[in-house]
Design a protein around this motif. Sequence first.
Motif, PDB file in Angstrom:
ATOM      1  N   HIS A 226     -33.253  -3.850  48.449  1.00 52.21           N
ATOM      2  CA  HIS A 226     -34.603  -4.177  49.138  1.00 52.21           C
ATOM      3  C   HIS A 226     -34.340  -4.069  50.616  1.00 52.21           C
ATOM      4  N   GLY A 227     -33.183  -3.677  51.026  1.00 50.29           N
ATOM      5  CA  GLY A 227     -32.812  -3.517  52.428  1.00 50.29           C
ATOM      6  C   GLY A 227     -33.209  -2.021  53.118  1.00 50.29           C
ATOM      7  N   GLY A 228     -32.547  -2.081  54.132  1.00 53.22           N
ATOM      8  CA  GLY A 228     -33.052  -0.812  55.065  1.00 53.22           C
ATOM      9  C   GLY A 228     -34.033  -0.538  55.701  1.00 53.22           C
ATOM     10  N   GLU A 229     -34.971  -1.475  55.475  1.00 47.12           N
ATOM     11  CA  GLU A 229     -36.349  -1.391  56.225  1.00 47.12           C
ATOM     12  C   GLU A 229     -36.244  -2.235  57.570  1.00 47.12           C
ATOM     13  N   GLU A 230     -37.169  -2.174  58.287  1.00 45.35           N
ATOM     14  CA  GLU A 230     -37.510  -3.077  59.429  1.00 45.35           C
ATOM     15  C   GLU A 230     -38.088  -4.431  58.779  1.00 45.35           C
ATOM     16  N   THR A 231     -37.660  -5.636  59.443  1.00 44.88           N
ATOM     17  CA  THR A 231     -37.895  -6.754  58.688  1.00 44.88           C
ATOM     18  C   THR A 231     -38.762  -7.479  59.961  1.00 44.88           C
ATOM     19  N   ASP A 232     -39.227  -6.904  60.776  1.00 45.29           N
ATOM     20  CA  ASP A 232     -40.139  -7.619  61.889  1.00 45.29           C
ATOM     21  C   ASP A 232     -41.330  -7.203  61.853  1.00 45.29           C
ATOM     22  N   LYS A 233     -42.098  -6.396  60.841  1.00 47.07           N
ATOM     23  CA  LYS A 233     -43.421  -6.179  60.681  1.00 47.07           C
ATOM     24  C   LYS A 233     -44.073  -7.276  60.203  1.00 47.07           C
ATOM     25  N   VAL A 234     -45.157  -7.787  60.811  1.00 48.00           N
ATOM     26  CA  VAL A 234     -45.846  -8.825  60.200  1.00 48.00           C
ATOM     27  C   VAL A 234     -47.293  -8.617  59.825  1.00 48.00           C
ATOM     28  N   ASP A 235     -47.989  -8.893  58.657  1.00 42.11           N
ATOM     29  CA  ASP A 235     -49.245  -8.635  58.362  1.00 42.11           C
ATOM     30  C   ASP A 235     -49.816 -10.072  58.110  1.00 42.11           C
ATOM     31  N   ASP A 236     -49.013 -11.264  58.297  1.00 36.34           N
ATOM     32  CA  ASP A 236     -49.595 -12.261  58.385  1.00 36.34           C
ATOM     33  C   ASP A 236     -50.288 -12.743  59.588  1.00 36.34           C
ATOM     34  N   MET A 237     -51.696 -12.829  59.636  1.00 36.23           N
ATOM     35  CA  MET A 237     -52.228 -12.983  61.001  1.00 36.23           C
ATOM     36  C   MET A 237     -52.116 -14.673  61.354  1.00 36.23           C
ATOM     37  N   GLU A 238     -52.075 -15.263  60.446  1.00 32.63           N
ATOM     38  CA  GLU A 238     -51.760 -16.742  60.835  1.00 32.63           C
ATOM     39  C   GLU A 238     -50.394 -16.910  61.333  1.00 32.63           C
ATOM     40  N   LEU A 239     -49.611 -16.410  60.675  1.00 36.79           N
ATOM     41  CA  LEU A 239     -48.152 -16.524  61.289  1.00 36.79           C
ATOM     42  C   LEU A 239     -48.161 -15.925  62.543  1.00 36.79           C
TER      43      LEU A 239
ATOM     44  N   GLY B 176     -34.181 -17.606  44.005  1.00 43.80           N
ATOM     45  CA  GLY B 176     -33.835 -18.153  42.679  1.00 43.80           C
ATOM     46  C   GLY B 176     -34.586 -17.383  41.557  1.00 43.80           C
ATOM     47  N   ALA B 177     -35.759 -17.149  41.803  1.00 36.42           N
ATOM     48  CA  ALA B 177     -36.563 -16.364  40.826  1.00 36.42           C
ATOM     49  C   ALA B 177     -36.624 -14.984  41.072  1.00 36.42           C
ATOM     50  N   LYS B 178     -35.690 -14.501  41.890  1.00 41.08           N
ATOM     51  CA  LYS B 178     -35.354 -13.070  41.989  1.00 41.08           C
ATOM     52  C   LYS B 178     -36.822 -12.389  42.415  1.00 41.08           C
ATOM     53  N   ASN B 179     -37.457 -12.879  43.161  1.00 42.41           N
ATOM     54  CA  ASN B 179     -38.700 -12.423  43.681  1.00 42.41           C
ATOM     55  C   ASN B 179     -38.391 -11.671  45.170  1.00 42.41           C
ATOM     56  N   TRP B 180     -37.951 -10.538  45.096  1.00 38.19           N
ATOM     57  CA  TRP B 180     -37.415  -9.878  46.332  1.00 38.19           C
ATOM     58  C   TRP B 180     -38.701  -9.258  47.289  1.00 38.19           C
ATOM     59  N   PRO B 181     -39.742  -8.945  46.943  1.00 42.65           N
ATOM     60  CA  PRO B 181     -40.793  -8.871  47.901  1.00 42.65           C
ATOM     61  C   PRO B 181     -41.089 -10.121  48.470  1.00 42.65           C
ATOM     62  N   ALA B 182     -41.215 -11.226  47.809  1.00 43.53           N
ATOM     63  CA  ALA B 182     -41.320 -12.507  48.521  1.00 43.53           C
ATOM     64  C   ALA B 182     -40.394 -13.123  49.581  1.00 43.53           C
ATOM     65  N   LEU B 183     -39.102 -12.564  49.190  1.00 45.27           N
ATOM     66  CA  LEU B 183     -38.062 -12.989  50.110  1.00 45.27           C
ATOM     67  C   LEU B 183     -38.098 -12.103  51.044  1.00 45.27           C
TER      68      LEU B 183
END
Length: 251
Positions: A161-174, A217-224
């Motif tokens: 699940h890597g290789g993509e930019e990890t700085d795109k935020v859709d969470d407006m509250e954040l 621990g739950a292997k929930n990679w999108p949530a990670l």
Amino acid sequence: MFCTRALVSICIRARTLPARTFQSKPWTLPRRVPNSTILAARRHYSDVSTPTKICPSCSAPLPTALPVCSNCAYIAPIPESMTYHEMLGTSYEPNPFVVNVQQLKRQFRAVQAIVHPDRWVSKPPEQQAIAAAMSSRVNEALHRLSNPLRRAEYILDLEGHGGEETDKVDDMELLMEVMEAREGLANAQSPEEVAEIREDNEAKVRETLEEIEKVVGAKNWPALRTAAIKLKYLQGIESAAAVWPAVEHDH
């Protein structure tokens, strides 16, 4: 005469025994091994309990998981399937995000004491090159695993699940929280104000780290991935606060 009769009797009984039948199971092609299984095998390379590795050259026990022997100077390239976790003597399962950083550093020093290029200057060029590459890989392993964000991103890479930019935020509250913290640092007039912002941010970092541990621990990679993005922004706030007042006019 007695032996002849006994032999004849055995032969007669053998003829009268019912024939034993064997029923074979239908032959089928083996199922194709899914890519996820192959990935898991690579991921868990260090998780199978195996005896201490033995040097193929002198048969002495290898001091680390790496293919290098301090007894006879045997050295070979690191297998591509070896994870950073295994290089530093820690397990990938059940939760690769949970590591003991102090233990990682101790193992790092133990490995570098063997593979550091300075220890191989008198060896043939081929061995020197392998030692230098191995030392560099171990440096990278500690760099990635000792930092929570880099560790999370490394896990995402291993899990495909890597290789993509990890700085795109859709969470407006954040986004609003980050903007408020940045603005607070820019407008802060005293160390006390900055300390308050840092304290609030540290609480959010701790909460996010707990969330990451849970989803890994739950292997929930999108949530990670989502949690890693949040952690990246929170760490950015901490970095800016650490150099205040240099950020006073940084918008």
